[in-house]
Scaffold this active site. Structure first.
Site, PDB file in Angstrom:
ATOM      1  N   ASP A  66       0.956  -1.115  -0.119  1.00  0.00           N
ATOM      2  CA  ASP A  66      -0.019   0.092  -0.028  1.00  0.00           C
ATOM      3  C   ASP A  66       0.998   1.079   0.169  1.00  0.00           C
ATOM      4  O   ASP A  66       1.632   1.370   0.951  1.00  0.00           O
ATOM      5  CB  ASP A  66      -0.905  -0.100   1.179  1.00  0.00           C
ATOM      6  CG  ASP A  66      -1.753   1.233   1.226  1.00  0.00           C
ATOM      7  OD1 ASP A  66      -1.523   2.359   0.410  1.00  0.00           O
ATOM      8  OD2 ASP A  66      -2.586   1.404   2.197  1.00  0.00           O
ATOM      9  N   GLN A  74     -10.996  15.622  -3.053  1.00  0.00           N
ATOM     10  CA  GLN A  74     -10.302  15.078  -4.289  1.00  0.00           C
ATOM     11  C   GLN A  74      -8.892  15.295  -4.352  1.00  0.00           C
ATOM     12  O   GLN A  74      -8.127  14.424  -4.626  1.00  0.00           O
ATOM     13  CB  GLN A  74     -10.997  15.344  -5.542  1.00  0.00           C
ATOM     14  CG  GLN A  74     -12.641  14.774  -5.546  1.00  0.00           C
ATOM     15  CD  GLN A  74     -13.097  14.910  -6.980  1.00  0.00           C
ATOM     16  OE1 GLN A  74     -12.372  14.873  -7.811  1.00  0.00           O
ATOM     17  NE2 GLN A  74     -14.398  14.968  -7.222  1.00  0.00           N
ATOM     18  N   SER A  92       0.994  10.382 -16.936  1.00  0.00           N
ATOM     19  CA  SER A  92      -0.200  10.736 -17.656  1.00  0.00           C
ATOM     20  C   SER A  92      -0.041  11.895 -18.589  1.00  0.00           C
ATOM     21  O   SER A  92       0.469  12.904 -18.338  1.00  0.00           O
ATOM     22  CB  SER A  92      -1.314  10.751 -16.872  1.00  0.00           C
ATOM     23  OG  SER A  92      -2.656  11.405 -18.032  1.00  0.00           O
ATOM     24  N   ALA A 100      -7.459  17.891 -10.398  1.00  0.00           N
ATOM     25  CA  ALA A 100      -6.570  17.518  -9.272  1.00  0.00           C
ATOM     26  C   ALA A 100      -5.646  16.278  -9.886  1.00  0.00           C
ATOM     27  O   ALA A 100      -4.361  16.415  -9.421  1.00  0.00           O
ATOM     28  CB  ALA A 100      -7.335  16.943  -8.023  1.00  0.00           C
ATOM     29  N   TYR A 101      -6.109  15.464 -10.477  1.00  0.00           N
ATOM     30  CA  TYR A 101      -5.426  14.462 -11.175  1.00  0.00           C
ATOM     31  C   TYR A 101      -4.148  14.800 -11.861  1.00  0.00           C
ATOM     32  O   TYR A 101      -2.979  14.335 -11.908  1.00  0.00           O
ATOM     33  CB  TYR A 101      -6.214  13.209 -12.030  1.00  0.00           C
ATOM     34  CG  TYR A 101      -5.570  12.243 -12.651  1.00  0.00           C
ATOM     35  CD1 TYR A 101      -5.263  10.968 -11.767  1.00  0.00           C
ATOM     36  CD2 TYR A 101      -5.250  12.169 -13.777  1.00  0.00           C
ATOM     37  CE1 TYR A 101      -4.543   9.865 -12.156  1.00  0.00           C
ATOM     38  CE2 TYR A 101      -4.748  11.128 -14.381  1.00  0.00           C
ATOM     39  CZ  TYR A 101      -4.211   9.935 -13.848  1.00  0.00           C
ATOM     40  OH  TYR A 101      -3.841   9.065 -14.243  1.00  0.00           O
ATOM     41  N   GLY A 102      -4.440  15.553 -12.807  1.00  0.00           N
ATOM     42  CA  GLY A 102      -3.451  16.513 -13.636  1.00  0.00           C
ATOM     43  C   GLY A 102      -2.362  16.848 -12.654  1.00  0.00           C
ATOM     44  O   GLY A 102      -1.280  16.722 -13.064  1.00  0.00           O
ATOM     45  N   LYS A 144      -0.154  14.095 -11.282  1.00  0.00           N
ATOM     46  CA  LYS A 144       0.875  13.744 -12.499  1.00  0.00           C
ATOM     47  C   LYS A 144       1.983  14.839 -12.900  1.00  0.00           C
ATOM     48  O   LYS A 144       2.857  14.381 -13.260  1.00  0.00           O
ATOM     49  CB  LYS A 144       0.049  13.239 -13.517  1.00  0.00           C
ATOM     50  CG  LYS A 144      -0.876  11.847 -13.051  1.00  0.00           C
ATOM     51  CD  LYS A 144      -0.041  10.738 -12.596  1.00  0.00           C
ATOM     52  CE  LYS A 144      -0.832   9.471 -12.621  1.00  0.00           C
ATOM     53  NZ  LYS A 144       0.051   8.361 -12.158  1.00  0.00           N
ATOM     54  N   VAL A 183      -6.466   4.264 -21.946  1.00  0.00           N
ATOM     55  CA  VAL A 183      -6.545   3.032 -21.881  1.00  0.00           C
ATOM     56  C   VAL A 183      -7.864   2.604 -21.051  1.00  0.00           C
ATOM     57  O   VAL A 183      -8.210   3.238 -20.131  1.00  0.00           O
ATOM     58  CB  VAL A 183      -5.318   2.312 -20.984  1.00  0.00           C
ATOM     59  CG1 VAL A 183      -5.340   0.773 -21.015  1.00  0.00           C
ATOM     60  CG2 VAL A 183      -3.849   2.768 -21.714  1.00  0.00           C
ATOM     61  N   THR A 230      -9.674   1.134 -18.589  1.00  0.00           N
ATOM     62  CA  THR A 230      -9.153   0.649 -17.368  1.00  0.00           C
ATOM     63  C   THR A 230     -10.819   1.140 -16.512  1.00  0.00           C
ATOM     64  O   THR A 230     -11.544   1.761 -16.889  1.00  0.00           O
ATOM     65  CB  THR A 230      -8.083   1.010 -16.900  1.00  0.00           C
ATOM     66  OG1 THR A 230      -8.220   2.418 -16.776  1.00  0.00           O
ATOM     67  CG2 THR A 230      -6.821   0.866 -17.449  1.00  0.00           C
TER      68      THR A 230
END
EC number: 1.1.1.184
Length: 277
Positions: A63, A106, A140, A193-195, A198, A231, A233
């Site tokens: 983890d 998030q 990404s 937030a994801y961007g 990354k 992809v 997923t």
């Protein structure tokens, strides 16, 4: 007693791109492949799937949000193999686009895993990487898009050849703090937030590659960030254009760069080509 057998490790490997990378490495890497996943049961199920295909990965729980779990894996690798030859940091999370969790939550949750978890794995496992080892941080294309949507001053910091790890950590923390205060847009941050997490992974990769040049130049270790593409997923959904197997191609290419390869190193790679950052 540690074995001199080469070993490759893939994190977040029980499904999706991580699973496809593990399968491909089991076929192509001349050594043991460790499939690491947070959930023991799902990890063991993934191992059994690959065993049914005639492959023989090993499982270890990991983890990346838990420093103790990372250290247990480090101790296992040292005891069993005396180090690590290939590290693929694939573990990561993303909220769905329509998720109504407040944006600041998030941001905090995604940052904890994608940036700080990956950084903690690197901190513990990079010292184990053997000469001519390979490190691949799965980032990404979203990071490039998020970078272009940052205020110019932030872009310059993230593109700097001299940014330190401490400065990067400060910026990642500032993003989360700015979202909590509701001022991230006026502070020049994008709405992903994801961007941003990354961006952190890509810039961290550039910094760590620079450190390897300074501290272990003769060891010919190559470390890169990459984009697997869009992809199909659980994370990206069914409309994405690539299969997990296609998504695994670039990470596996970087993991298996030949021993005499001079590069790529400290780069952002997509479709096996270096992308300008």
């Amino acid at each position: 007693m540690s074995s001199s057998r080469p070993v490759a490790l893939v994190t977040g490997a029980n499904k999706g791109i991580g699973f496809a990378i593990t399968r491909d490495l089991c076929r192509k890497f001349s050594g043991d492949v460790v499939l690491a996943a947070r959930d023991e049961e799902r990890g063991q199920t993934a191992v059994q799937k690959l065993q049914a295909e005639g492959l023989s990965p090993r499982f270890h729980q990991l983890d990346i949000d838990n420093p103790q779990s990372i250290r247990a894996l480090r101790d296992f690798l040292l005891k069993e193999y005396g180090g690590l030859d290939v590290l693929v940091n694939n573990a990561g999370i993303a909220f769905k686009v329509n998720d109504d969790t407040p944006f600041h939550i998030q941001a905090e949750v995604t940052m904890k895993t994608n940036f700080f978890g990956t950084r903690d794995v690197c901190k513990e496992l990079l010292p184990l990487i053997k000469p001519q080892g390979r490190v691949v941080n799965v980032s990404s294309m979203v990071s490039l898009r998020a970078l272009k949507n940052c205020r110019l001053e932030l872009q310059q910091k993230f593109r700097s050849e001299t940014i330190t790890e401490e400065e990067l950590v400060g910026l990642m923390n500032k993003f989360v703090e700015d979202t909590k205060k509701g001022v991230h847009a006026e502070e020049g941050w994008p709405n992903s937030a994801y961007g941003v997490t990354k961006i952190g992974v890509t810039v961290l990769s550039r910094i760590l590659a620079r450190k390897l040049n300074e501290q272990r130049r003769g060891d010919k270790i190559l470390l890169n960030a990459c984009c697997p593409g869009w992809v199909r997923t659980d994370m990206a959904g069914p409309k994405a254009t690539k299969s997990p197997e296609e998504g695994a191609e670039t990470p596996v290419y970087l993991a298996l760069l030949p021993p005499d390869a001079e590069g790529p190193h400290g780069q952002f790679v997509q479709d096996k080509k270096v992308e300008p950052w």
